[in-house]
Design a protein around this motif. Structure first.
Motif, PDB file in Angstrom:
ATOM      1  N   LYS A 361     -20.803 -19.281  18.941  1.00  0.00           N
ATOM      2  CA  LYS A 361     -20.189 -17.968  18.759  1.00  0.00           C
ATOM      3  C   LYS A 361     -18.759 -17.948  19.273  1.00  0.00           C
ATOM      4  CE  LYS A 361     -24.491 -15.312  18.844  1.00  0.00           C
ATOM      5  NZ  LYS A 361     -25.254 -14.236  19.507  1.00  0.00           N
ATOM      6  N   TYR A 362     -18.518 -18.605  20.408  1.00  0.00           N
ATOM      7  CA  TYR A 362     -17.152 -18.663  20.938  1.00  0.00           C
ATOM      8  C   TYR A 362     -16.309 -19.674  20.172  1.00  0.00           C
ATOM      9  CZ  TYR A 362     -19.102 -16.110  24.911  1.00  0.00           C
ATOM     10  OH  TYR A 362     -19.722 -15.174  25.695  1.00  0.00           O
ATOM     11  N   ASN A 363     -16.952 -20.700  19.647  1.00  0.00           N
ATOM     12  CA  ASN A 363     -16.217 -21.753  18.961  1.00  0.00           C
ATOM     13  C   ASN A 363     -15.544 -21.250  17.702  1.00  0.00           C
ATOM     14  OD1 ASN A 363     -15.392 -24.450  18.925  1.00  0.00           O
ATOM     15  ND2 ASN A 363     -16.962 -24.967  17.427  1.00  0.00           N
ATOM     16  N   VAL A 364     -16.072 -20.180  17.098  1.00  0.00           N
ATOM     17  CA  VAL A 364     -15.422 -19.606  15.913  1.00  0.00           C
ATOM     18  C   VAL A 364     -14.001 -19.156  16.256  1.00  0.00           C
ATOM     19  CG1 VAL A 364     -15.519 -17.750  14.228  1.00  0.00           C
ATOM     20  CG2 VAL A 364     -17.622 -18.886  14.928  1.00  0.00           C
ATOM     21  N   LEU A 365     -13.854 -18.465  17.372  1.00  0.00           N
ATOM     22  CA  LEU A 365     -12.529 -17.986  17.776  1.00  0.00           C
ATOM     23  C   LEU A 365     -11.607 -19.147  18.120  1.00  0.00           C
ATOM     24  CD1 LEU A 365     -13.671 -15.009  20.045  1.00  0.00           C
ATOM     25  CD2 LEU A 365     -13.000 -14.947  17.642  1.00  0.00           C
ATOM     26  N   ILE A 366     -12.161 -20.147  18.812  1.00  0.00           N
ATOM     27  CA  ILE A 366     -11.331 -21.277  19.229  1.00  0.00           C
ATOM     28  C   ILE A 366     -10.861 -22.069  18.015  1.00  0.00           C
ATOM     29  CG2 ILE A 366     -11.324 -23.402  20.580  1.00  0.00           C
ATOM     30  CD1 ILE A 366     -13.464 -22.087  22.361  1.00  0.00           C
ATOM     31  N   LEU A 367     -11.771 -22.337  17.086  1.00  0.00           N
ATOM     32  CA  LEU A 367     -11.391 -23.074  15.880  1.00  0.00           C
ATOM     33  C   LEU A 367     -10.420 -22.283  15.016  1.00  0.00           C
ATOM     34  CD1 LEU A 367     -14.808 -24.663  14.820  1.00  0.00           C
ATOM     35  CD2 LEU A 367     -12.859 -25.787  15.885  1.00  0.00           C
ATOM     36  N   THR A 368     -10.562 -20.954  15.006  1.00  0.00           N
ATOM     37  CA  THR A 368      -9.625 -20.115  14.246  1.00  0.00           C
ATOM     38  C   THR A 368      -8.216 -20.235  14.816  1.00  0.00           C
ATOM     39  OG1 THR A 368     -11.379 -18.545  13.676  1.00  0.00           O
ATOM     40  CG2 THR A 368      -9.112 -17.776  13.498  1.00  0.00           C
ATOM     41  N   MET A 369      -8.103 -20.151  16.131  1.00  0.00           N
ATOM     42  CA  MET A 369      -6.783 -20.299  16.751  1.00  0.00           C
ATOM     43  C   MET A 369      -6.210 -21.691  16.518  1.00  0.00           C
ATOM     44  SD  MET A 369      -7.026 -18.215  20.359  1.00  0.00           S
ATOM     45  CE  MET A 369      -8.439 -19.134  20.984  1.00  0.00           C
ATOM     46  N   LYS A 370      -7.064 -22.706  16.613  1.00  0.00           N
ATOM     47  CA  LYS A 370      -6.596 -24.079  16.399  1.00  0.00           C
ATOM     48  C   LYS A 370      -6.134 -24.293  14.964  1.00  0.00           C
ATOM     49  CE  LYS A 370      -8.150 -28.871  16.881  1.00  0.00           C
ATOM     50  NZ  LYS A 370      -9.296 -29.748  17.264  1.00  0.00           N
ATOM     51  N   THR A 371      -6.857 -23.713  14.008  1.00  0.00           N
ATOM     52  CA  THR A 371      -6.500 -23.881  12.603  1.00  0.00           C
ATOM     53  C   THR A 371      -5.257 -23.083  12.228  1.00  0.00           C
ATOM     54  OG1 THR A 371      -8.852 -24.179  12.084  1.00  0.00           O
ATOM     55  CG2 THR A 371      -7.377 -23.682  10.253  1.00  0.00           C
ATOM     56  N   ALA A 372      -5.152 -21.875  12.758  1.00  0.00           N
ATOM     57  CA  ALA A 372      -4.043 -20.999  12.371  1.00  0.00           C
ATOM     58  C   ALA A 372      -2.758 -21.313  13.115  1.00  0.00           C
ATOM     59  CB  ALA A 372      -4.428 -19.534  12.620  1.00  0.00           C
ATOM     60  N   PHE A 373      -2.837 -22.003  14.257  1.00  0.00           N
ATOM     61  CA  PHE A 373      -1.656 -22.192  15.103  1.00  0.00           C
ATOM     62  C   PHE A 373      -0.495 -22.886  14.381  1.00  0.00           C
ATOM     63  CE2 PHE A 373       0.769 -24.474  18.386  1.00  0.00           C
ATOM     64  CZ  PHE A 373       1.155 -23.390  19.169  1.00  0.00           C
ATOM     65  N   PRO A 374      -0.694 -24.028  13.703  1.00  0.00           N
ATOM     66  CA  PRO A 374       0.461 -24.656  13.028  1.00  0.00           C
ATOM     67  C   PRO A 374       1.107 -23.761  11.980  1.00  0.00           C
ATOM     68  CG  PRO A 374      -1.421 -26.161  13.153  1.00  0.00           C
ATOM     69  CD  PRO A 374      -1.929 -24.814  13.534  1.00  0.00           C
ATOM     70  N   LYS A 375       0.289 -23.052  11.201  1.00  0.00           N
ATOM     71  CA  LYS A 375       0.843 -22.160  10.175  1.00  0.00           C
ATOM     72  C   LYS A 375       1.591 -20.994  10.809  1.00  0.00           C
ATOM     73  CE  LYS A 375      -2.862 -23.183   6.872  1.00  0.00           C
ATOM     74  NZ  LYS A 375      -3.972 -22.610   6.056  1.00  0.00           N
ATOM     75  N   VAL A 376       1.048 -20.470  11.909  1.00  0.00           N
ATOM     76  CA  VAL A 376       1.699 -19.352  12.591  1.00  0.00           C
ATOM     77  C   VAL A 376       3.053 -19.781  13.149  1.00  0.00           C
ATOM     78  CG1 VAL A 376       1.555 -17.860  14.625  1.00  0.00           C
ATOM     79  CG2 VAL A 376      -0.410 -18.089  13.099  1.00  0.00           C
ATOM     80  N   ILE A 377       3.131 -20.982  13.715  1.00  0.00           N
ATOM     81  CA  ILE A 377       4.394 -21.477  14.270  1.00  0.00           C
ATOM     82  C   ILE A 377       5.440 -21.607  13.171  1.00  0.00           C
ATOM     83  CG2 ILE A 377       5.520 -23.442  15.364  1.00  0.00           C
ATOM     84  CD1 ILE A 377       3.934 -21.731  17.285  1.00  0.00           C
ATOM     85  N   ARG A 378       5.054 -22.191  12.049  1.00  0.00           N
ATOM     86  CA  ARG A 378       6.012 -22.323  10.935  1.00  0.00           C
ATOM     87  C   ARG A 378       6.440 -20.961  10.407  1.00  0.00           C
ATOM     88  NH1 ARG A 378       2.495 -26.777   9.647  1.00  0.00           N
ATOM     89  NH2 ARG A 378       1.238 -25.430   8.297  1.00  0.00           N
ATOM     90  N   PHE A 379       5.500 -20.035  10.337  1.00  0.00           N
ATOM     91  CA  PHE A 379       5.823 -18.692   9.861  1.00  0.00           C
ATOM     92  C   PHE A 379       6.775 -17.986  10.831  1.00  0.00           C
ATOM     93  CE2 PHE A 379       4.930 -14.123   9.661  1.00  0.00           C
ATOM     94  CZ  PHE A 379       5.159 -13.878   8.315  1.00  0.00           C
ATOM     95  N   CYS A 380       6.544 -18.144  12.127  1.00  0.00           N
ATOM     96  CA  CYS A 380       7.411 -17.505  13.133  1.00  0.00           C
ATOM     97  C   CYS A 380       8.829 -18.078  13.094  1.00  0.00           C
ATOM     98  CB  CYS A 380       6.810 -17.679  14.527  1.00  0.00           C
ATOM     99  SG  CYS A 380       5.321 -16.696  14.835  1.00  0.00           S
TER     100      CYS A 380
END
Length: 555
Positions: A361-380
């Motif tokens: 249940k917690y791993n969903v949030l962690i994997l979401t942050m890990k997956t979205a982080f590179p895209k978020v950095i490029r977008f920022c």
């Protein structure tokens, strides 16, 4: 001999698979598999408790130091500034508008300084050096030559400045005056730390009172600034348990350093083990499958959490050493120590996320942050270019007319507040309608920025995270994409050639990579397998190895 070599190939593969499975197990799984206590997890839990307790103890002490400095600054303003209301307007404390008010304020400072011993209710006294009182110093900055006639629209000014004695100041007042600085030193003792069972510190306060007339607008601003330097008192005597408690705190800090060193050693050992496993895994794939390990699998061995823990341990050790020096009155760098301790505590608590990742249940949030982080950095990075453009534009155009746009840092803070919906109406209303062109530009500027960033940029930002979350949820429902490492751990033999592997195959002229011990018998019918036990060191691994009646191995 061929059968022995092939049997050795299988044994080597099983050993590697067993080591890899054990390395990627959670602490609880490792305990169930080999009854090995999770020392690293225990050290991390102990470290979290100790570092947090250490931070709280230091924070309470630092809070006393900060409050002591702030209250002394307020005391000096009330003692030395005439007609001080207790409220600072912008950065200055008092404003003067007449020559007589300037004279009265100057002599008021001198008179209050002379009577300091009878006025102050706190332990404040004059600073001494070699048994002599340090003098109060008055310096004035003014134009050497200045003749200003506003009625004739004429002026004659020499821009060279000169500091002279206070007694010569009256001759050039008011047109040539730039500023007057009054500096003196006072000493005090922070006695409130006694109640926290800690030895008090002695302080030297460097007080500067500035009469600022640089604007020459008829308004002289008065600033009072203090710099505080703390040190261990030379002669002191105290009864009670303060010194005893100080020793206890030093022992506690030393134990924190020992725990952090243990944690750093264990994490370094895990990193070394991971590198060795990666080398074994890569060599095995290259020799037996003619296949190169992909970048995704390599990243699985390079655990960033261990690096984070090692960095936090190093900062905690440095912060603890500084805290011990402060506790022993050998150092007074509270700010530097608080930065190290605060950052290490932040990293320690962030590191807890690693252990939460073992729960689905917690791993969903962690994997979401890990997956979205590179895209978020490029977008920022892309959105940041637009943000900087609005920042520079707002500073140069609206800065003279709006207090929130007076400096680059203030513009950036104001725009960030607008993005989050804070003070929107106030920002619009504070721009007075004195210049119609600027007023019109401000409306276009603010409306376009708010519309662009709230309705477009933030929406895309949220969409990136939502897309990553949907992807992870879909993977958890239908299964994650299999990598070569995961296929190997599940004992699958069909490894599709990766980009690196396909290049290798082209060079060697080979097709799909296969086990070395399987090529010889690829077209031979498999006989009914027997079950044998293969002894590997102290562990028994039950392997199903099919072989022919003549003893030859079939893969």
């Amino acid at each position: 001999m061929t059968g022995v070599r092939q049997l050795g190939c299988i044994i080597k593969e099983e050993i590697l698979r067993d080591d890899l499975k054990y390395y990627f197990m959670s602490p609880c799984e490792k305990y169930r598999a080999r009854r090995q206590l999770p020392w690293k997890l225990g050290v991390q839990i102990l470290k979290i408790i100790m570092i947090t307790s250490q931070l709280i103890l230091f924070g309470l002490n630092n809070q006393l130091v900060v409050s002591y400095k702030e209250e002394n600054a307020m005391t000096f303003k009330n003692l030395f500034l005439k007609d001080y209301s207790g409220v600072d307007e912008e950065d200055y404390s008092v404003a003067l508008y007449s020559q007589q008010a300037v004279y009265d304020s100057l002599f008021y400072v001198l008179d209050q300084y002379r009577q300091l011993g009878r006025l102050s209710v706190g332990p404040i006294s004059y600073a001494e050096e070699d048994g002599k009182l340090l003098p109060l110093v008055i310096c004035k900055e003014y134009y050497k030559r200045g003749n200003v006639e506003p009625s004739d629209e004429a002026y004659d000014i020499d821009l060279d400045h000169l500091g002279i004695d206070f007694l010569l100041m009256l001759a050039c007042f008011p047109f040539r005056l730039v500023d007057i600085k009054i500096t003196f030193q006072l000493k005090g003792i922070n006695l409130q730390t006694v109640r926290s069972h800690e030895l008090p510190d002695c302080y030297v306060f460097f007080v500067t009172i500035t009469f600022d007339n640089q604007c020459h607008s008829g308004k002289i601003k008065i600033f009072l600034d203090i710099d505080a330097l703390s040190s261990a008192c030379k002669n002191w005597k105290i009864s009670g348990t303060a010194q005893k408690n100080t020793h206890y705190l030093l022992v506690f800090d030393g134990f924190v350093i020992l725990v952090c060193l243990t944690s750093a050693v264990l994490c370094t050992r895990s990193i070394v083990l991971a590198v060795k496993l990666l080398q074994r895994f890569s060599r095995f794939f290259r020799e037996n499958y003619n296949h190169k390990v992909c970048k995704t699998d390599e990243k699985e061995f390079l655990n960033g959490w261990y690096v984070l823990v090692i960095v936090s341990d190093a900062m905690a050790i440095v912060g603890s050493i500084l805290k011990m020096e402060i506790q022993a009155k050998s150092l007074t760098s509270y700010d530097v120590c608080s930065i190290f301790l605060g950052t290490s505590t932040l990293m320690v608590w962030v590191g807890v996320i690693r252990y939460l990742g073992y729960f689905q249940k917690y791993n969903v949030l962690i994997l979401t942050m890990k997956t979205a982080f590179p895209k978020v950095i490029r977008f920022c990075c892309c959105a940041g270019m637009i943000y900087l453009g609005y920042t520079f534009c707002g500073w140069i155009v609206l800065g003279p007319y709006h207090e929130k746009f007076e400096g680059l840092s203030r513009v950036a803070e104001s725009l960030f507040s607008l993005v989050n919906g804070d003070d929107m109406y106030t920002t619009f209303a504070q721009l007075k309608d004195k210049n119609s062109l600027v007023w019109l530009f401000s409306r276009i500027y603010l409306y376009s920025f708010i519309s662009l960033f709230i309705y477009m940029v933030l929406s895309l930002f949220i969409a990136l995270i939502t897309d990553a979350y949907d992807t992870i949820k879909n993977y958890q429902k239908n299964g994650f994409p299999m990598t070569d490492l995961q296929r190997f751990l599940r004992e699958q033999k069909d490894f599709p050639p990766s980009e690196e592997g396909s290049e290798m195959d082209t060079e060697t002229g080979m097709g799909h990579p296969a086990l070395c011990c399987c090529r010889r018998y690829s077209n031979v019918k498999i006989a009914l397998p027997h079950i044998i036990k293969i002894s590997i060191t102290d562990n028994l691994i039950l392997s199903k190895v099919p072989f022919y009646d003549d003893g030859s191995i079939v893969c």
